[in-house]
Structures are given as structure tokens and as C-alpha cells.
Design an enzyme around this catalytic site. Structure first.
Site, mmCIF file in Angstrom:
data_model
loop_
_atom_site.group_PDB
_atom_site.id
_atom_site.type_symbol
_atom_site.label_atom_id
_atom_site.label_comp_id
_atom_site.label_asym_id
_atom_site.label_seq_id
_atom_site.Cartn_x
_atom_site.Cartn_y
_atom_site.Cartn_z
ATOM 1 N N ASN A 78 -6.707 -0.373 -0.655
ATOM 2 C CA ASN A 78 -6.541 0.445 0.297
ATOM 3 C C ASN A 78 -8.566 0.999 0.617
ATOM 4 O OD1 ASN A 78 -5.969 2.931 0.984
ATOM 5 N ND2 ASN A 78 -7.832 3.496 0.274
ATOM 6 N N HIS B 276 -3.984 0.402 -6.365
ATOM 7 C CA HIS B 276 -3.503 1.635 -5.035
ATOM 8 C C HIS B 276 -5.724 0.996 -4.746
ATOM 9 C CE1 HIS B 276 -5.470 4.746 -2.135
ATOM 10 N NE2 HIS B 276 -4.489 4.819 -1.879
ATOM 11 N N HIS C 92 1.314 4.490 -2.896
ATOM 12 C CA HIS C 92 1.591 5.783 -2.770
ATOM 13 C C HIS C 92 3.176 6.778 -2.233
ATOM 14 C CE1 HIS C 92 -2.206 7.320 0.035
ATOM 15 N NE2 HIS C 92 -1.808 6.141 -0.208
ATOM 16 N N HIS D 51 0.402 -1.373 -0.133
ATOM 17 C CA HIS D 51 0.419 0.266 -0.417
ATOM 18 C C HIS D 51 0.909 1.876 -0.368
ATOM 19 C CE1 HIS D 51 -2.862 2.894 1.903
ATOM 20 N NE2 HIS D 51 -3.064 3.044 0.692
ATOM 21 N N ILE E 286 -5.871 9.176 -1.255
ATOM 22 C CA ILE E 286 -6.569 9.283 0.460
ATOM 23 C C ILE E 286 -5.413 7.922 1.135
ATOM 24 C CG2 ILE E 286 -8.403 7.450 0.284
ATOM 25 C CD1 ILE E 286 -7.853 9.682 2.480
#
Length: 919
Positions: free
Chosen positions: A773, A769, A582, A577, A919
Site C-alpha cells: 500500500n 498491507h 481489505h 491490495h 487507509i
């Protein structure tokens, strides 16, 4: 009459009507197509401004015309020139303080006299006198005659008399004479024969007192560097230089500077030496680069950057900050409410009795009954702040707040599903972390770690032990038939186990789990190996557990699975993740702004996939992955969490394997097959993440390939694109500096190379993602299903606690899980991280405010085809979830696999693919 040059009129601006939900954020689950409305032409041939307001269109005249002061209509000749009008659209704040409202009134007054904003049209043609683009200047004046329905969107006008030989405008310079910044949505120029010319902005315009340089806004014409009209070539170069900065000084909130730095801002040694954290950079601890803030070093460590603690924001370039609707209804507001108010309230309520769950009904009470928060200091904020989210149904009593969690999807249909082996296995294919299972390619299983440090490389999972579970097959036959699979965290975790187990309340193993794929088509766990570092007194550091048939082994098997889940949860959060989406996406975003002009077609393609990522990453560095932050407090690796992430980057990460088909082939979960879509065939057909992911991947790939083909149709057009080549070189040599010399970086010589690179980036930002997520609360909100840490090793016969285990195995199991305080804190965070904002922009959709992003009919047709394909995929996934033969996504108590459904409403839905990591 002024005649427009053919190269300007051949690609007229495309006006796209805004939907009724354009400014409300509503209706996002319906895919937004791009449409071309008719232009209204008056009897004299001039084009009036067509201004959308919901479903209404207004023919707006300038304030001067409305007073009868105009000497001619738009498009008409005047004193050897042509009259044109600029319509300037500005977004105001939704919630304004009284002082801000007074400032607004002053701005209206100032603008009415033309003293607030100056705009300068720059022609695509060269002025022979100045040797730069021809220019004409005007002041922005008052409101248009009829205001828009939405009170937060306002429009101003500026009139120009343009010389008849001016040519086509290609850029606008905006100078803000006000004392504060404003948010410019777009500028539309009316009056030229080819129709309205759009200059999309969606940017903050700084005050001249903060920065004397004017802002440069280009029209919505995508141009390769070699195709840049001569009149705006210098502006294209100048705009890029302004974004790069000089690499010096501390960045201020108003800046638009994109630059790189290392991860040296996670620790806080000035506050507490125990909060010191090593710098993540270099050969020993490599890591992707982050956005530079330029803050001074700490007093304790000259190599670490001083921290900005909450609630003060970490710098990100001005246009990367959350828009107000997201601030107010979700992330900045909600995360702030959760981190600053809710978490302290939970801690204050439970810290004096931070105890384990005593029975499973204690966990059920979090959903059924809730618990009371007693902290007066935070009471009012929590009660009055609706941003804390759907998980909490709050009831007010004197000095108390009831905190009640929503029932997670994983136990909503079957509260005991998590106990079963088939559910444990199913989640490796259709759960929160379906990206680590791989085929067992060879036997015996060997470690690659140094045997002098970590003991003999051979696994304790022997041939005899495994064959007891293979229904008559030999290990060799099972490998040949592709029926053995492994979840292997041994080499990744073992170097950290000794340090982790020295932390209070942490006990971990390095794990390997073997799965057998039965002839009836389901995956079954057959053996788990849990390893500790060898000690001088004992080299037997490997324990093996299987599903036993009597009480004791039944419970030790449950504990072994819990340890595997804890490892899986940590690797998911820190590697798959945070790192792979990110952190690795951040350098791509920084480089795209630094090296690709906003005119560049690849910038326009990537722009939706960069939204909010730098801001959410800055928030994470401040409160989640920092020393002493939520991740360290709640996950097994504790203070070594980011060092573990760095080790995974060093040993595992490579760009060419981040494409979904390549990753599946690397893990042996698919084989190359040119007859199949995407060129791969799944080894396990009922692998929901991969099956749905390949649909999304193929749609992205088709869209990207057609887009690239449209702009790079000429031979050598990729290699001759100087901006593009600089972009790729900087990604490798600066953004991923510690990996710059790796031989696996793809070349960028052909349009096929470019399509592959871009498809990978867009997949990471969107589908990848989303898949790992938005299931965090649906799967992790029930702590026994995915414990984020374990607090006890499994009792052995000679351990002091073994007798307690025999007497009360349930107590041993529950006391091994996170405490009540740890569980409730991480559940609140997981809920926040699983939530879609009301202003989410989903894959295949365009924000109605950005509909004028490009004026190319062919590109819009290609995009609409992409959007339509995603609608088809959504229906395919719905049908798959109804297919009784696909048992990993349907059946009694089984939640459907929806994490790769393209659209969603707001909230915790367990579905929806945003364009970007928002997010």
C-alpha cells in the site's frame, strides 16, 4: 477492613502512565513500551486516584471531599460498607461549534447534580437473591478538582458505598441520560485493597433516548468463556447478543451492530443504467462478505442495494468510525477534500483538453512547475484546506490555484531508472507489487483456460526463443537450477480482454513475462508474451517481444513492458491490495465482534489490528471501487474491475496460502528448510519483500504463539472454547460463505492451529498491507513507471498507425499511457492512499489511551519482547539497505527498500507498518 478475594487481588490492575504525546499524536515513531508505575498509598492504607497528565501525576480527591463534605477516606469502612470512587475519563471534541459548547456547559451542570450519567458496579460474585451479579449504583458528578493538561480529555467522579461482602467488580453498566452520545475512554475504580481496577472502554456511549439499554463495560481481565466469573456470565452473553442484532432493518449511525451482506452496493442503476453492476456473491461471482447496512433496494434492481452518495457517510458500527484526529488531519477530511474538491477541480481545468502527454517534459512539469486550477467553485476550499496534503504546494493568484506534485521516490534519485530492464525486473522483487512473481516450474507453458473458447493452450514462448537468452543453458537446465521465473497474468486476464478492449480508451493484452536469474545475481526480463482472444479470422492471437538491438524493437519492447506494468498495476490494486487485504479482512473483523467477547483474550489480541478498516472499506465502496468510481475510471479493467477481483477470489484465493511462508512456497520463491527461520529458504536471497517480510512474520508468529500458549495451556482448551469455535465457524460459513465448503480451511483443534490462523490474520492486516500500500505514490506517482491503463495496442506492420509509430515512437508511447487528466487524478488518489495519519498506530506499539488493555503482567512482558524484536528488525533492515551486495535495495540511484520498516512519521514516507488496514 474489607478483605478482597484472592482471585481478584492476584491480578491487580496495571496502571500505565501516558506519554507526553498521548493525546497529541506526536512521537509515534518511537516505540511505546508498557510500564507499571508505583501506586501512591496514603497513611490510612487507602489508594488515591493516580491520574496521569503528560509526565505529571495528580492525586485527585472527589469534588465532595474537596468541599469537606466527605465522611471518610477511600477504602475506609462506612456504615458496614467500603467507600470507593469511580474516575470516568471522557474525550471531548477538539473542534466544537458554539451550540456544542453550550451543550457541554449544560452537561457539566447536569452532571453536577448527578442527573447525567449513571454507572452501576457489577460484582463477579452472584447475589443469591437476584441470582445475578451483585450491584451498586451511583451517579457521575462534576469535575475532579484539578483538570488534565489536555483540554479534550476530561474526568468525572462517582462515589460508591460498597457492601463489605460485595467482592470484586467485574463489569460496569453505563447509562447516558444526556440527549447526545459521548466518548468514554475508561473508568478506573479506586478504593479496593488490590489497587485501581481498570475498565477500558474507548467506545461511544449512546443516549438512553436512542437506546434504553445500558452499555456493558468489562474490566481489563482477559477470560476464556469457561473462566468467566459467575456474576458477569449473563452480561458477557448479553453484550454479544446486542452486537449481533437481528439482521433486520436499516442501520442507524449510532448503532453498534455487526452483520454480513454481499457486495450489492457498488452500482447505481437508478441514476444511470450504465452504472448497474452485478452482485458479487454466489457460485458465478463469489466474494467475501461486507458489513451489512440494511439500506433498501434500488428501484431498478431488487437485488442491488440503494446507494448513499458522498458526502453522506455509509454506515459502519459506531466504534468503527474514524476518531476526530484522523477525520480532521487525514482520511475523512483529506479524502473528502481530494474527492469532492481537488478531483472536480482537476477535471474542470483539464476536461476541455484531456490530451495525452506530448513529451516527457510535460510529466516533469507536474513536479517542477505544477499547473493552474481555475475552478472558482472549489478554489477557496482547496487553498484553505491543509488536508489536501504534502503533494500540493499551493500558490494563490486571482481565481487560480497552483497544483504541484512531490517528486516520486522512483525518479528522485535517477529519473531514467524506469527505462532499464534491470529496474523493471527489480520491482517484481522490491517494488509495489512483489507478490506475483513465481518460479517457472514446467515447460512448455500451458493455459488452463478452455481451448474451445480461448484457443490452443500452448504459449508462444518457445524453447528456442528462450534459450537464445540463457547464456548457453537449456530450458531444462535453467528450470532445474531455479533460474527461470514468470509473471503470468494470462489466465486471469484473457477472459476479460475482449470486454475491456471494447471500452473507450482501453486496450489490453493478457501477458506473460519470463525472467532469467543470472549467475551474477540479478534478474533480467528475456521475453514477453501478449495475448488477445482468438477471432474466427485469426487464431494467431499471441505476440512475443524480446529486447531488440535496433530502434524499432527497442521501442516495441518498451511498449510491451508498459502493457505488463499496466496489467501488474491492475492486479495489484484489485487483487493483492483490495481483495486479499481489505476485503478479506472485513469478515474477520465482523466475526470477531460478533462471536468473541471483549473479555476474550483473542479479541484483545486482535483488537489493534481491526482499527479503522470497516470505515476505510466503506469509503472505498462509496468512492473508489464503485461503478464510475476512481478505480474504474483510472485502471485498465474499467467497469469490469470488481468482476476481475471476484474471478481472482474464485480461482486463486485460499486462506491457508495467505501466510507469508506458505505463499512463498506456493510461488516457488522459497523452499522448505527446517534449519532456517520460519522453516523456509529463499530461492533468490536478494528478494527484499520476502527477506524483510519473513523477519516481520517471525516476530508476529513468536508473539502470537507465546500469547496463545499463555491462555491455552490446558489440554483441549482450544476445542472447549465455545466462543472461539463459533468464531472460526462463522468466519468460514458466513464471512467467506462462497468458499465455505473448500477442503483447505485449517482446522481449529490445537493451540498450534490457533496460532497459525491468528498469525496469518495479523500479518495480512499489518505487514502484508503495508508492503503493497504505502509505495503507491513512491512507485506509481510517475505514470510511465506504472501506468494504470494503456489506451493503444502495440502497432503492427499492417496497422494504419504503424507509420506514425516509425516516425515518432515517443509520441506513440506517451499517447498509449493515461491522459493528463487521468494521470493527475490517479496521482492525487495514490498520494492519499500512501499517506500515514498523525494518529497511526504502528506494529508493536500501543496507543497511550489503550495502555490498560490487559492486566496480565506476563502478557505485557511478552508484548514488550515483541516490541523490542521489532526495534531490532528495523535496525537489520537499515543495515541491509547499506549492503552493497544486495543490489535490489542499494546502488546508484536505487531507492532503499523501506516498505517493511516498522515505524514511520506521518505523511508519504514509503515506510511504516500500521497495526491495521487504516487507509
Amino acid at each position: 477492613m474489607f478483605i478482597v478475594k484472592p482471585d481478584c487481588s492476584s491480578k491487580a490492575g496495571i496502571a500505565v502512565r501516558r506519554s507526553p504525546a498521548a493525546f497529541s499524536g506526536a512521537g509515534k515513531s518511537r516505540r511505546s513500551r508498557l510500564r507499571v508505575p508505583e501506586l501512591r498509598v496514603n497513611g490510612k492504607g487507602s489508594v488515591r486516584a493516580v491520574i496521569s497528565s503528560g509526565d505529571k501525576t495528580l492525586e485527585a480527591a472527589s469534588p465532595l471531599e474537596s468541599k469537606g463534605e466527605s465522611n471518610g477516606s477511600l477504602g475506609s469502612l462506612r456504615a458496614g460498607g467500603i467507600e470507593v470512587r469511580a474516575v470516568v475519563t471522557v474525550r471531548k471534541k477538539m473542534k466544537e461549534k458554539l451550540t456544542e459548547k453550550m451543550e457541554d456547559q449544560w452537561e457539566f451542570f447536569v452532571n453536577g447534580f448527578g442527573k447525567g450519567v449513571i454507572i452501576q458496579l457489577i460484582s463477579e460474585e452472584i447475589d443469591p437473591v437476584t441470582n445475578s451479579g451483585k450491584s451498586v449504583e451511583s451517579s457521575v458528578r462534576g469535575w475532579l478538582t484539578r483538570p488534565l493538561t489536555n483540554s479534550h480529555i476530561v474526568e468525572y467522579a462517582a462515589n460508591f458505598t460498597v457492601p463489605s461482602d460485595f467482592g470484586c467488580p467485574g463489569a460496569i453498566l453505563v447509562t447516558n441520560l444526556h440527549s447526545k452520545e459521548f466518548y468514554l475512554l475508561e473508568i478506573v475504580i479506586h478504593g479496593f485493597d488490590e489497587g485501581p481496577i481498570f475498565f477500558p472502554a474507548s467506545t461511544w456511549i449512546h443516549s438512553r433516548k436512542d437506546n434504553p439499554e445500558s452499555r456493558i463495560i468489562f474490566k481489563n481481565q482477559a477470560s476464556l468463556p469457561s473462566q468467566t466469573p459467575p456474576g458477569i456470565k449473563d452480561l458477557r452473553r448479553e453484550d454479544l447478543l446486542s452486537i449481533r442484532g437481528n439482521g433486520k432493518g436499516e442501520r442507524k449511525p449510532r448503532d453498534r451492530i455487526y452483520d454480513y451482506d454481499v457486495y450489492n452496493d457498488l452500482g447505481n442503476p437508478d441514476k444511470d443504467e450504465d452504472l448497474a453492476r452485478p452482485v458479487l456473491a454466489g457460485e458465478e461471482r463469489p466474494y467475501p462478505r461486507r458489513c451489512r447496512t440494511g439500506r433498501p433496494p434500488t428501484k431498478s434492481d431488487p437485488f442491488s442495494e440503494s446507494r448513499i452518495e458522498k458526502p453522506h457517510p455509509v454506515y459502519v458500527p459506531r466504534d468503527e468510525t474514524f476518531e476526530e484526529i484522523k477525520q480532521n488531519t487525514f482520511s475523512a477530511g483529506r479524502m473528502k477534500a481530494m474527492l469532492h474538491n481537488l478531483i472536480p477541480s482537476i477535471a474542470a481545468t483539464m476536461s476541455s483538453s484531456d490530451i495525452p502527454f506530448k513529451c516527457f517534459s510535460d510529466i516533469d512539469k507536474l513536479y517542477n512547475d505544477g499547473f493552474l486550477l481555475k475552478d472558482e467553485e472549489h478554489k477557496d476550499i482547496i487553498i484553505e484546506n491543509p488536508l489536501v496534503g504534502k503533494i500540493m504546494k499551493q500558490v494563490m493568484s486571482i481565481g487560480q490555484t497552483l497544483l504541484k506534485y512531490e517528486t516520486p521516490a522512483i525518479i528522485k534519485r535517477d529519473r531514467f531508472a524506469w527505462l532499464r530492464d534491470n529496474e523493471f525486473a527489480r520491482q517484481t522483487l522490491a517494488g509495489l507489487n512483489p507478490v506475483n512473481i513465481e518460479i517457472l516450474k514446467e515447460f512448455p507453458i500451458l493455459s488452463k483456460l478452455d481451448p474451445a473458447v480461448y484457443g490452443p493452450p500452448e504459449s508462444a514462448l518457445t524453447k528456442e526463443l528462450i534459450e537464445q537468452e540463457l547464456n548457453g543453458l537449456s530450458v531444462e537446465e535453467a528450470i532445474e537450477e531455479k533460474r527461470l521465473f514468470i509473471l503470468d497474468y494470462h489466465d486471469m486476464l484473457l477472459p476479460f480482454i475482449k470486454k475491456i478492449n471494447a471500452l473507450p480508451g482501453r486496450k489490453s493484452y493478457a501477458s506473460r513475462t519470463i525472467f532469467f536469474y543470472t549467475r551474477t545475481g540479478f534478474l533480467r526480463p528475456i521475453a514477453i508474451e501478449l495475448s488477445l482472444p482468438p477471432t474466427p479470422s485469426s487464431l494467431r492471437n499471441k505476440l512475443v517481444y524480446t529486447h531488440g538491438h535496433y530502434a524499432t524493437t527497442h521501442w516495441t519492447w518498451k511498449l510491451a513492458k508498459a502493457h505488463v506494468c499496466s496489467n501488474d498495476t491492475g492486479v495489484h490494486q484489485l487483487v493483492n491490495h483490495w481483495l486479499r487485504t481489505h476485503a478479506c479482512m472485513e469478515p474477520y473483523i465482523i466475526t470477531t465482534h460478533r462471536q468473541l467477547s471483549s473479555m476474550h483474550p483473542i479479541y484483545k489480541l486482535l483488537h489493534p489490528h481491526m482499527r479503522y478498516t470497516l470505515e476505510i472499506n466503506a469509503l472505498a465502496r462509496q468512492s473508489l471501487i464503485n461503478g464510475g468510481g476512481i478505480i474504474e475510471a483510472s485502471f485498465s479493467p474499467g467497469k469490469y474491475a470488481m468482476e476481475l477481483s471476484s474471478a481472482a477470489y474464485k480461482s486463486l484465493w485460499r486462506f491457508d496460502m495467505e501466510a507469508l511462508p506458505a505463499d512463498l512456497i506456493r510461488r516457488g520463491m522459497a523452499v522448505e528448510d527446517s534449519s532456517m527461520p520460519c522453516g523456509v529458504k529463499l530461492v533468490i536471497e536478494d528478494y527484499p519483500y520476502a527477506a524483510d517480510g519473513l523477519l516481520i512474520w517471525s516476530a508476529i508468529q513468536e508473539w502470537v504463539e507465546s500469547y496463545v500458549e499463555h491462555f491455552y495451556s490446558e489440554p483441549n482448551s482450544v476445542t472447549s472454547d465455545l466462543e472461539l469455535q463459533a468464531w472460526w465457524n462463522e468466519i468460514k460459513n458466513k464471512g467467506h460463505y462462497d468458499k465455505r465448503n473448500e477442503p483447505w480451511w485449517p482446522k481449529l483443534n490445537t493451540k498450534e492451529d490457533l496460532s497459525g490462523i491468528l498469525s496469518t490474520m495479523i500479518w495480512i492486516a499489518s505487514g502484508q498491507h503495508a508492503a503493497i500500500n504505502f509505495g503507491q505514490y513512491p512507485f506509481g506517482g510517475y505514470m510511465p513507471n506504472r501506468p494504470t491503463l494503456m489506451r493503444r495496442l502495440i502497432p503492427q506492420e499492417n496497422d494504419p498507425d504503424y507509420e506514425k509509430f516509425i516516425v515518432n515512437p515517443q509520441h506513440t508511447f506517451l499517447s498509449s499511457l493515461p491522459t493528463q487528466l487521468q494521470a493527475t487524478k490517479i496521482m492525487a488518489v495514490q498520494d492519499t492512499l500512501s499517506t500515514h495519519s498523525p494518529d497511526e498506530e504502528y506494529l508493536g506499539q500501543v496507543n497511550p489511551l489503550h495502555n490498560h488493555w490487559i492486566n496480565d503482567h506476563e502478557v505485557l512482558k511478552l508484548f514488550n519482547r515483541f516490541s523490542a524484536r521489532l526495534e531490532e528488525i528495523e535496525e537489520i533492515i537499515h543495515q541491509r539497505n547499506k549492503n552493497n551486495h544486495l543490489k535490489n535495495r542499494s546502488g546508484a540511484g536505487i531507492p532503499p527498500y523501506e516498505l517493511l520498516l516498522p515505524t514511520s512519521g506521518p505523511g508519504v514516507t514509503g515506510r511504516g507498518i500500521p497495526n491495521s488496514i487504516s487507509i
